[in-house]
Design a protein around this motif. Sequence first.
Motif, mmCIF file in Angstrom:
data_model
loop_
_atom_site.group_PDB
_atom_site.id
_atom_site.type_symbol
_atom_site.label_atom_id
_atom_site.label_comp_id
_atom_site.label_asym_id
_atom_site.label_seq_id
_atom_site.Cartn_x
_atom_site.Cartn_y
_atom_site.Cartn_z
ATOM 1 N N ILE A 89 0.812 -1.022 -0.052
ATOM 2 C CA ILE A 89 0.013 0.030 0.060
ATOM 3 C C ILE A 89 0.910 1.186 -0.048
ATOM 4 O O ILE A 89 0.576 2.366 -0.630
ATOM 5 C CB ILE A 89 -0.987 -0.130 1.308
ATOM 6 C CG1 ILE A 89 -1.915 -1.091 0.833
ATOM 7 C CG2 ILE A 89 -1.709 1.426 1.472
ATOM 8 C CD1 ILE A 89 -2.862 -1.208 2.086
ATOM 9 N N TYR A 90 1.943 1.208 0.746
ATOM 10 C CA TYR A 90 2.929 2.266 0.892
ATOM 11 C C TYR A 90 3.674 2.691 -0.588
ATOM 12 O O TYR A 90 3.768 3.907 -0.761
ATOM 13 C CB TYR A 90 3.900 2.083 2.006
ATOM 14 C CG TYR A 90 4.989 3.192 2.036
ATOM 15 C CD1 TYR A 90 4.369 4.643 2.620
ATOM 16 C CD2 TYR A 90 6.152 3.367 1.669
ATOM 17 C CE1 TYR A 90 5.075 5.414 3.099
ATOM 18 C CE2 TYR A 90 7.086 4.252 1.988
ATOM 19 C CZ TYR A 90 6.440 5.377 2.519
ATOM 20 O OH TYR A 90 7.618 6.356 2.544
ATOM 21 N N ASN A 108 2.046 5.008 -3.181
ATOM 22 C CA ASN A 108 2.736 6.416 -3.267
ATOM 23 C C ASN A 108 3.233 6.991 -4.424
ATOM 24 O O ASN A 108 3.157 8.055 -5.114
ATOM 25 C CB ASN A 108 2.959 6.905 -1.889
ATOM 26 C CG ASN A 108 2.107 6.892 -0.707
ATOM 27 O OD1 ASN A 108 0.751 7.243 -1.138
ATOM 28 N ND2 ASN A 108 2.702 6.612 0.177
ATOM 29 N N TRP A 109 4.226 6.207 -4.868
ATOM 30 C CA TRP A 109 5.148 6.508 -5.788
ATOM 31 C C TRP A 109 4.979 5.785 -7.340
ATOM 32 O O TRP A 109 5.761 5.938 -8.274
ATOM 33 C CB TRP A 109 6.461 5.706 -5.883
ATOM 34 C CG TRP A 109 7.264 6.471 -4.544
ATOM 35 C CD1 TRP A 109 7.519 7.878 -4.676
ATOM 36 C CD2 TRP A 109 7.659 6.083 -3.239
ATOM 37 N NE1 TRP A 109 8.145 7.968 -3.468
ATOM 38 C CE2 TRP A 109 8.179 7.201 -2.575
ATOM 39 C CE3 TRP A 109 7.227 4.633 -2.631
ATOM 40 C CZ2 TRP A 109 8.414 6.899 -1.304
ATOM 41 C CZ3 TRP A 109 7.575 4.582 -1.292
ATOM 42 C CH2 TRP A 109 8.133 5.760 -0.674
ATOM 43 N N LEU A 110 3.615 5.248 -7.325
ATOM 44 C CA LEU A 110 3.067 4.573 -8.820
ATOM 45 C C LEU A 110 2.585 5.713 -9.664
ATOM 46 O O LEU A 110 1.745 6.346 -9.301
ATOM 47 C CB LEU A 110 2.128 3.816 -8.360
ATOM 48 C CG LEU A 110 1.516 2.702 -9.602
ATOM 49 C CD1 LEU A 110 2.601 2.016 -10.115
ATOM 50 C CD2 LEU A 110 0.444 1.896 -9.055
ATOM 51 N N THR A 111 3.467 5.910 -10.677
ATOM 52 C CA THR A 111 2.871 6.821 -11.552
ATOM 53 C C THR A 111 3.050 6.130 -13.026
ATOM 54 O O THR A 111 3.485 4.993 -13.167
ATOM 55 C CB THR A 111 3.874 8.277 -11.735
ATOM 56 O OG1 THR A 111 4.944 7.824 -12.048
ATOM 57 C CG2 THR A 111 3.529 8.871 -10.399
ATOM 58 N N LEU A 112 2.761 6.715 -14.036
ATOM 59 C CA LEU A 112 2.836 6.157 -15.456
ATOM 60 C C LEU A 112 4.187 6.452 -15.934
ATOM 61 O O LEU A 112 4.681 5.490 -16.927
ATOM 62 C CB LEU A 112 1.814 6.952 -16.729
ATOM 63 C CG LEU A 112 0.587 6.539 -16.183
ATOM 64 C CD1 LEU A 112 -0.494 7.433 -17.333
ATOM 65 C CD2 LEU A 112 0.016 5.159 -16.201
ATOM 66 N N GLU A 113 5.192 6.959 -15.355
ATOM 67 C CA GLU A 113 6.441 7.108 -15.823
ATOM 68 C C GLU A 113 7.406 6.309 -14.927
ATOM 69 O O GLU A 113 8.606 5.770 -15.589
ATOM 70 C CB GLU A 113 7.083 8.516 -15.528
ATOM 71 C CG GLU A 113 6.325 9.596 -16.557
ATOM 72 C CD GLU A 113 5.030 10.105 -16.045
ATOM 73 O OE1 GLU A 113 4.907 10.206 -14.921
ATOM 74 O OE2 GLU A 113 4.414 10.575 -17.102
ATOM 75 N N ALA A 158 7.553 -4.159 -7.777
ATOM 76 C CA ALA A 158 7.716 -4.404 -6.488
ATOM 77 C C ALA A 158 6.430 -4.606 -5.776
ATOM 78 O O ALA A 158 6.293 -5.777 -5.099
ATOM 79 C CB ALA A 158 7.994 -3.132 -5.590
ATOM 80 N N ILE A 159 5.210 -4.322 -6.134
ATOM 81 C CA ILE A 159 3.916 -4.615 -5.704
ATOM 82 C C ILE A 159 3.531 -5.881 -6.118
ATOM 83 O O ILE A 159 3.116 -6.780 -5.394
ATOM 84 C CB ILE A 159 2.948 -3.496 -5.995
ATOM 85 C CG1 ILE A 159 3.194 -2.274 -5.134
ATOM 86 C CG2 ILE A 159 1.476 -4.150 -5.739
ATOM 87 C CD1 ILE A 159 2.251 -0.772 -5.549
ATOM 88 N N VAL A 160 3.990 -6.267 -7.389
ATOM 89 C CA VAL A 160 3.456 -7.531 -7.971
ATOM 90 C C VAL A 160 4.404 -8.614 -7.081
ATOM 91 O O VAL A 160 3.911 -9.613 -6.875
ATOM 92 C CB VAL A 160 3.976 -7.581 -9.438
ATOM 93 C CG1 VAL A 160 3.831 -9.018 -9.996
ATOM 94 C CG2 VAL A 160 3.091 -6.766 -10.213
#
Length: 95
Positions: free
Chosen positions: A37-38, A41-46, A53-55
């Motif tokens: 979940i943390y 916060n850094w997840l963007t299209l770029e 890391a989430i996967v």
Amino acid sequence: MSHEPTTAKQPSHAGEGHLVENVVVFVVIFGAFLLGIYLLNWLTLETVWPMAAIVVISFLAFFIPQGILGRSDTGYNLAEGKQTDEKSTSAAVGS
């Protein structure tokens, strides 16, 4: 003949008698969940690394309890009501 009832040992419930192990596993897996979940916060299209890391964290959060700590290799026997500590290679398939 004796007419006394036979007392068969009842099967223990999953995780019964393993309080410390259950708590440790819960804390580790819940920590992985909070980390995922943390990382959102850094997840963007770029940026790609947060999703990668989430996967990986999601895979480990499901694989560790189910495949390593669980009894996935004896599920077939337990479903038939057979109490055994013997681990088979796969469900109903022998080599």
